[in-house]
Design a protein around this motif. Structure first.
Motif, PDB file in Angstrom:
ATOM      1  N   SER A   1      -3.894   3.250  -1.353  1.00 42.26           N
ATOM      2  CA  SER A   1      -3.644   2.655  -2.667  1.00 42.26           C
ATOM      3  C   SER A   1      -3.662   3.680  -3.785  1.00 42.26           C
ATOM      4  O   SER A   1      -3.079   3.462  -4.849  1.00 42.26           O
ATOM      5  CB  SER A   1      -4.672   1.560  -2.953  1.00 42.26           C
ATOM      6  N   THR A   2      -4.321   4.823  -3.553  1.00 37.57           N
ATOM      7  CA  THR A   2      -4.427   5.839  -4.610  1.00 37.57           C
ATOM      8  C   THR A   2      -3.778   7.164  -4.245  1.00 37.57           C
ATOM      9  O   THR A   2      -3.519   7.988  -5.121  1.00 37.57           O
ATOM     10  CB  THR A   2      -5.909   6.117  -4.936  1.00 37.57           C
TER      11      THR A   2
ATOM     12  N   ASN B   1      -7.441   2.011   3.381  1.00 33.54           N
ATOM     13  CA  ASN B   1      -6.635   1.337   2.372  1.00 33.54           C
ATOM     14  C   ASN B   1      -6.914   1.848   0.966  1.00 33.54           C
ATOM     15  O   ASN B   1      -6.033   1.799   0.105  1.00 33.54           O
ATOM     16  CB  ASN B   1      -6.852  -0.176   2.468  1.00 33.54           C
ATOM     17  N   GLN B   2      -8.120   2.348   0.730  1.00 32.64           N
ATOM     18  CA  GLN B   2      -8.405   2.987  -0.557  1.00 32.64           C
ATOM     19  C   GLN B   2      -7.551   4.247  -0.720  1.00 32.64           C
ATOM     20  O   GLN B   2      -7.031   4.522  -1.805  1.00 32.64           O
ATOM     21  CB  GLN B   2      -9.890   3.330  -0.650  1.00 32.64           C
ATOM     22  N   ILE B   3      -7.397   4.989   0.361  1.00 31.61           N
ATOM     23  CA  ILE B   3      -6.564   6.194   0.312  1.00 31.61           C
ATOM     24  C   ILE B   3      -5.103   5.821   0.100  1.00 31.61           C
ATOM     25  O   ILE B   3      -4.396   6.423  -0.717  1.00 31.61           O
ATOM     26  CB  ILE B   3      -6.724   7.022   1.604  1.00 31.61           C
TER      27      ILE B   3
ATOM     28  N   ILE C   1      -9.761  -4.985   6.575  1.00 29.13           N
ATOM     29  CA  ILE C   1     -10.283  -4.197   5.461  1.00 29.13           C
ATOM     30  C   ILE C   1     -11.737  -4.529   5.131  1.00 29.13           C
ATOM     31  O   ILE C   1     -12.361  -3.844   4.328  1.00 29.13           O
ATOM     32  CB  ILE C   1      -9.421  -4.364   4.198  1.00 29.13           C
TER      33      ILE C   1
ATOM     34  N   ALA D   1       0.828  -1.206   0.000  1.00 30.84           N
ATOM     35  CA  ALA D   1       0.000   0.000   0.000  1.00 30.84           C
ATOM     36  C   ALA D   1       0.858   1.249   0.000  1.00 30.84           C
ATOM     37  O   ALA D   1       0.603   2.207  -0.737  1.00 30.84           O
ATOM     38  CB  ALA D   1      -0.934  -0.008   1.221  1.00 30.84           C
TER      39      ALA D   1
ATOM     40  N   ARG E   1     -11.491  -0.184   5.153  1.00 31.25           N
ATOM     41  CA  ARG E   1     -11.459  -0.247   3.698  1.00 31.25           C
ATOM     42  C   ARG E   1     -11.158   1.132   3.135  1.00 31.25           C
ATOM     43  O   ARG E   1     -10.381   1.283   2.173  1.00 31.25           O
ATOM     44  CB  ARG E   1     -12.789  -0.762   3.162  1.00 31.25           C
ATOM     45  N   ALA E   2     -11.746   2.167   3.744  1.00 30.57           N
ATOM     46  CA  ALA E   2     -11.507   3.540   3.288  1.00 30.57           C
ATOM     47  C   ALA E   2     -10.042   3.935   3.460  1.00 30.57           C
ATOM     48  O   ALA E   2      -9.451   4.575   2.584  1.00 30.57           O
ATOM     49  CB  ALA E   2     -12.412   4.502   4.051  1.00 30.57           C
TER      50      ALA E   2
ATOM     51  N   ARG F   1     -11.645   7.376  -4.249  1.00 35.05           N
ATOM     52  CA  ARG F   1     -12.425   6.134  -4.188  1.00 35.05           C
ATOM     53  C   ARG F   1     -13.237   6.005  -2.900  1.00 35.05           C
ATOM     54  O   ARG F   1     -14.018   5.063  -2.747  1.00 35.05           O
ATOM     55  CB  ARG F   1     -11.500   4.925  -4.320  1.00 35.05           C
ATOM     56  N   VAL F   2     -13.061   6.924  -1.977  1.00 36.16           N
ATOM     57  CA  VAL F   2     -13.730   6.839  -0.674  1.00 36.16           C
ATOM     58  C   VAL F   2     -15.112   7.467  -0.760  1.00 36.16           C
ATOM     59  O   VAL F   2     -15.262   8.632  -1.128  1.00 36.16           O
ATOM     60  CB  VAL F   2     -12.900   7.544   0.415  1.00 36.16           C
ATOM     61  N   THR F   3     -16.136   6.700  -0.406  1.00 41.95           N
ATOM     62  CA  THR F   3     -17.517   7.192  -0.456  1.00 41.95           C
ATOM     63  C   THR F   3     -18.077   7.502   0.924  1.00 41.95           C
ATOM     64  O   THR F   3     -19.154   8.085   1.027  1.00 41.95           O
ATOM     65  CB  THR F   3     -18.424   6.163  -1.142  1.00 41.95           C
TER      66      THR F   3
END
Length: 357
Positions: A312-313, A308-310, A299, A53, A305-306, A318-320
């Motif tokens: 990864s990008t 790890n979305q941050i 996750i 990550a 999950r949020a 991608r965070v909702t």
């Protein structure tokens, strides 16, 4: 200034500090990786996942330091065989741990409520819950046998001084000029409480000592979770304000990304350490809480999950989750962990009692 009255705040559940909020179920991973194979791979998976990550977002110079969980030992040294004195000292500390975990979590939620500026109608129940936990913990702590363990005695002394000053702490945190300093005092109290889990003496029984060692992962797990929560709330709140103003969200700084990655590394390692050392019963509970992602940094939980979305990008694209949804997910996770760690402590208490017969 908040224009909502207390009845509106309560009716609309605008303040949910410490409450149990529903979390959307996540689909479990196809590969559940249960049993001994999963335990053997836990630390490797946690470390590799975090390194990947961080590598994706290209944060240079972020050292993913492994967490060293303090292994509590008998003050006279780790015994090679069980002894009545070590077992009874361990029992006296372990019996205080369920109330210790409860008090630590309640202190955290009270701090969060005070920093959020919740109205008295919400703050009073939080404080009442903490006060009840203090009463229960104090009665248990009085039975702890330090047995010449100076570190344990020092921690107990610090906790008691913090509790004696709770009235002043509560008054001072309402002063915005002191709020961050006082918030740190709440944090120190919670951290001292959680450190008791690292001070249960070993007893010379391999299975019980492994479970005692697992408790050492709780303190760094909550430390890192607190760091992540602070970073995520700030980022999500800033984005929400920007969106409300019709502006583009401010990107997350490299400094904050590095701090988030470091906290996530500690979180993953701590959770994996607990999972590997605790009993099968507690592993099953942790699997349920994390939707079978305990060795992957939890996750399966929306809040993580949020994160790890941050990572990864390198952005919030991608965070909702909204700030409220994130807080609700964290609260649900923390309450689940609270029940898990209390159950783990009670299991150790039962095992020690059987050993002492």
């Amino acid at each position: 200034m908040n224009t909502f009255d207390d009845d509106t705040l309560l009716r609309d559940s605008l303040y949910r500090i410490g409450a149990t909020a529903p979390v959307p179920l996540a689909d479990p991973a196809e590969d559940v990786r249960r049993g001994r194979r999963r335990v053997r791979r836990a630390r490797l998976v946690a470390a590799v996942g975090t390194v990947m990550a961080v590598g994706i977002i290209g944060i240079a110079g972020v050292a993913l330091q492994p967490v060293i969980a303090d292994r509590a030992t008998d003050p006279a040294g780790s015994p090679t065989a069980t002894s009545t004195s070590s077992v009874r000292r361990a029992e006296s500390v372990a019996q205080a741990l369920p109330s210790t975990f409860d008090l630590a979590i309640n202190v955290m939620f009270e701090r969060d409520g005070a920093l959020a500026g919740v109205p008295d109608v919400v703050m009073r129940p939080l404080q009442a819950t903490t006060d009840e936990a203090i009463t229960i913990w104090t009665a248990k702590a009085e039975q702890i046998d330090a047995g010449g363990d100076q570190e344990l005695a020092d921690v107990l002394g610090r906790i008691q001084r913090s509790l004696d000053g709770m009235a002043k702490t509560r008054s001072d945190i309402r002063d915005t000029t002191q709020s961050q300093v006082v918030a740190a005092a709440y944090g120190t109290l919670a951290d001292d409480l959680l450190s008791l889990a690292t001070l249960v003496p070993s007893v010379g029984d391999a299975e019980i000592d492994a479970q005692i060692e697992a408790l050492g992962a709780i303190r760094p797990a909550f430390r890192s979770l607190g760091e992540e929560r602070a970073l995520m709330r700030e980022a999500l709140t800033k984005r929400q304000h920007s969106q409300a103003a019709g502006m583009s969200a401010e990107p997350i700084s490299e400094e904050d990304l590095a701090a988030l990655a470091s906290a996530e590394a500690t979180w993953r390692r701590s959770l994996a350490d607990f999972y590997a050392a605790t009993s099968e019963r507690q592993r099953e509970t942790l699997d349920r809480i994390t939707f079978n992602t305990a060795t992957d940094g939890a996750i399966g939980v929306p809040a993580h999950r949020a994160v790890n979305q941050i990572l990864s990008t390198g952005s919030l694209d991608r965070v909702t989750l909204t700030p409220d949804a994130y807080t609700g997910s964290c609260t649900e996770l923390i309450r689940g962990l609270q029940e898990l760690f209390v159950a783990a402590a009670n299991e150790i208490i039962d095992d020690l009692a059987a050993l002492d017969r």
